[in-house]
Design a protein around this motif. Structure first.
Motif, short mmCIF file in Angstrom:
data_model
loop_
_atom_site.label_atom_id
_atom_site.label_comp_id
_atom_site.label_asym_id
_atom_site.label_seq_id
_atom_site.Cartn_x
_atom_site.Cartn_y
_atom_site.Cartn_z
N ARG A 122 0.83 -1.21 0.00
CA ARG A 122 0.00 0.00 0.00
C ARG A 122 0.86 1.26 0.00
O ARG A 122 0.59 2.22 -0.72
N GLN A 123 1.92 1.24 0.81
CA GLN A 123 2.81 2.42 0.88
C GLN A 123 3.45 2.70 -0.48
O GLN A 123 3.50 3.84 -0.93
N GLN A 124 3.94 1.66 -1.16
CA GLN A 124 4.57 1.85 -2.46
C GLN A 124 3.56 2.30 -3.51
O GLN A 124 3.87 3.13 -4.37
N LEU A 158 2.45 5.35 -7.42
CA LEU A 158 1.31 5.36 -8.35
C LEU A 158 0.25 6.39 -7.96
O LEU A 158 -0.77 6.51 -8.63
N HIS A 159 0.46 7.08 -6.83
CA HIS A 159 -0.44 8.13 -6.34
C HIS A 159 -1.84 7.58 -6.07
O HIS A 159 -2.84 8.22 -6.37
N TYR A 160 -1.92 6.35 -5.53
CA TYR A 160 -3.20 5.76 -5.19
C TYR A 160 -3.70 6.38 -3.89
O TYR A 160 -2.91 6.75 -3.01
N VAL A 161 -5.01 6.46 -3.77
CA VAL A 161 -5.63 6.91 -2.53
C VAL A 161 -6.67 5.86 -2.14
O VAL A 161 -7.23 5.17 -2.98
N LEU A 162 -6.95 5.79 -0.86
CA LEU A 162 -7.94 4.85 -0.35
C LEU A 162 -9.33 5.46 -0.54
O LEU A 162 -9.48 6.68 -0.65
N PRO A 163 -10.33 4.61 -0.60
CA PRO A 163 -11.69 5.15 -0.72
C PRO A 163 -12.01 6.10 0.43
O PRO A 163 -11.70 5.83 1.58
N GLY A 164 -12.57 7.24 0.08
CA GLY A 164 -12.91 8.24 1.09
C GLY A 164 -11.83 9.30 1.25
O GLY A 164 -12.06 10.33 1.87
#
Length: 156
Positions: free
Chosen positions: A97-99, A104-110
């Motif tokens: 998740r950290q990587q 990749l500039h991912y964000v979690l829902p919300g």
């Protein structure tokens, strides 16, 4: 008297020759420093040096090759150790998740993702838009024309 002088001189000469002959015979004949045994020993030593030169050179070369192979094996072991540690990190979901967030500039829902722009490229048009709007051959020709114009301006 003259006959006696002659005979005395002749006698002295004969005595000198006899003494010289005795001294010459008393001296051992001069032998050369290089005897047959010494020559044979030198020949054997030279033969040994020539016969052993190649095997010794091969031995030294192989020893250096072995040392180089050991260094490479140690480096490969270190690389395997690092890769195993990295694999173990990638098995951890928190690390994945950290990587993903970082690269990749991912964000979690919300969550709301933000991209901070530092303002250094705001005045320039994007190269991607210009490249999409015109065909590739026009881009090549315009590049050649601009290079040709710069060459003329430089005095060419």
């Amino acid at each position: 008297m003259s006959g006696e002088r002659f005979s005395t001189a002749t006698r002295l000469k004969a005595l000198g020759e006899q003494a010289a002959a005795r001294v010459y015979r008393a001296r051992s004949p001069r032998r050369s420093r290089l005897t047959g045994r010494a020559a044979l020993l030198a020949l054997v030593l030279c033969s040994l040096v020539v016969a052993l030169a190649y095997p010794i050179r091969a031995y030294v070369s192989q020893r250096s090759d072995i040392a180089e192979q050991r260094r490479e094996a140690d480096a490969a072991r270190d690389a395997v150790r690092r890769l195993r540690q990295e694999k173990a990190r990638w098995q951890d979901p928190a690390y994945v998740r950290q990587q993903a967030r970082r690269h990749l500039h991912y964000v979690l829902p919300g969550e709301t993702g933000y991209t901070v722009v530092d303002g250094t490229g705001a005045g320039r048009p994007r190269a991607g838009r210009d490249a999409v709007e015109r065909p590739w051959y026009e881009a090549i020709w315009s590049g050649l024309d601009s290079a040709d114009a710069r060459g003329r301006a430089a005095g060419g």
